[in-house]
Design a protein around this motif. Sequence first.
Motif, PDB file in Angstrom:
ATOM      1  N   UNK A  98       0.822  -1.199   0.000  1.00 24.79           N
ATOM      2  CA  UNK A  98       0.000   0.000   0.000  1.00 24.79           C
ATOM      3  C   UNK A  98       0.858   1.252   0.000  1.00 24.79           C
ATOM      4  N   UNK A  99       0.243   2.363  -0.309  1.00 26.37           N
ATOM      5  CA  UNK A  99       0.951   3.641  -0.371  1.00 26.37           C
ATOM      6  C   UNK A  99       1.636   3.962   0.957  1.00 26.37           C
ATOM      7  N   UNK A 100       0.962   3.723   2.060  1.00 28.36           N
ATOM      8  CA  UNK A 100       1.524   4.023   3.376  1.00 28.36           C
ATOM      9  C   UNK A 100       2.782   3.186   3.627  1.00 28.36           C
ATOM     10  N   UNK A 101       2.727   1.896   3.295  1.00 28.92           N
ATOM     11  CA  UNK A 101       3.891   1.013   3.483  1.00 28.92           C
ATOM     12  C   UNK A 101       5.062   1.451   2.618  1.00 28.92           C
ATOM     13  N   UNK A 102       4.779   1.864   1.393  1.00 28.89           N
ATOM     14  CA  UNK A 102       5.837   2.305   0.479  1.00 28.89           C
ATOM     15  C   UNK A 102       6.507   3.559   1.028  1.00 28.89           C
ATOM     16  N   UNK A 103       5.717   4.533   1.414  1.00 31.34           N
ATOM     17  CA  UNK A 103       6.282   5.797   1.901  1.00 31.34           C
ATOM     18  C   UNK A 103       7.091   5.593   3.189  1.00 31.34           C
ATOM     19  N   UNK A 104       6.668   4.673   4.038  1.00 26.33           N
ATOM     20  CA  UNK A 104       7.364   4.418   5.305  1.00 26.33           C
ATOM     21  C   UNK A 104       8.633   3.587   5.121  1.00 26.33           C
ATOM     22  N   UNK A 105       8.833   3.000   3.936  1.00 32.47           N
ATOM     23  CA  UNK A 105       9.937   2.063   3.730  1.00 32.47           C
ATOM     24  C   UNK A 105      11.271   2.715   3.403  1.00 32.47           C
ATOM     25  N   UNK A 106      11.292   3.992   3.067  1.00 37.02           N
ATOM     26  CA  UNK A 106      12.515   4.617   2.558  1.00 37.02           C
ATOM     27  C   UNK A 106      13.564   4.792   3.651  1.00 37.02           C
ATOM     28  N   UNK A 107      14.791   4.341   3.340  1.00 35.50           N
ATOM     29  CA  UNK A 107      15.882   4.349   4.306  1.00 35.50           C
ATOM     30  C   UNK A 107      16.902   5.452   4.046  1.00 35.50           C
ATOM     31  N   UNK A 108      16.855   6.096   2.893  1.00 38.99           N
ATOM     32  CA  UNK A 108      17.898   7.073   2.555  1.00 38.99           C
ATOM     33  C   UNK A 108      17.350   8.452   2.186  1.00 38.99           C
ATOM     34  N   UNK A 109      16.177   8.761   2.687  1.00 41.22           N
ATOM     35  CA  UNK A 109      15.640  10.113   2.513  1.00 41.22           C
ATOM     36  C   UNK A 109      14.788  10.442   3.729  1.00 41.22           C
TER      37      UNK A 109
END
Length: 165
Positions: free
Chosen positions: A5-16
């Motif tokens: 889901x969109x929420x999971x994708x946005x929360x996954x970023x490790x370098x920004x």
Amino acid sequence: MEPLGEKDIRASFVNCSKGEARRLTLPPGFAETPWDDLDFLGWRDPKAPERGYVVAVRDGAPVGVALRASSGGQRSLLKSSICSVCVTPQSGSGITLFVAPRAGEAGRQGNSVGAYMCADLACSLYVRGKKTSVLVRRFEESLSLAERNERTVRNLYGFLDQIQA
């Protein structure tokens, strides 16, 4: 790949930053994403074409990285290059150097890593034959589709390891 889901994708970023992840543009047609054909989700930002994003599931959790396409000169259409992730040969313009800031303090200090990847970040579709390169034919390989998919994921994980180191 299991749908995200969109929420999971946005929360996954490790370098920004969380703000950057919140502002990124999801891929066009996100609702119709062919999840069964993907080993990872990769896309170029339609509002900022020099930006790209990759989200992979690793150890049961999504890991996302923000990328920036190299601004180097236009590469020759007559020469071919090979993607370091999916090992697909492409015309020179079909491969781009993507640079990613390292995660954490190293990235805040300006340290980054790069990899030559398919310009559209659709590696999974090239491996499966769902998308083909315009000028170059795929190598004949003795590896099965499952082995090629495993190689693609292993190569991507190697890049992710460099970013998260």
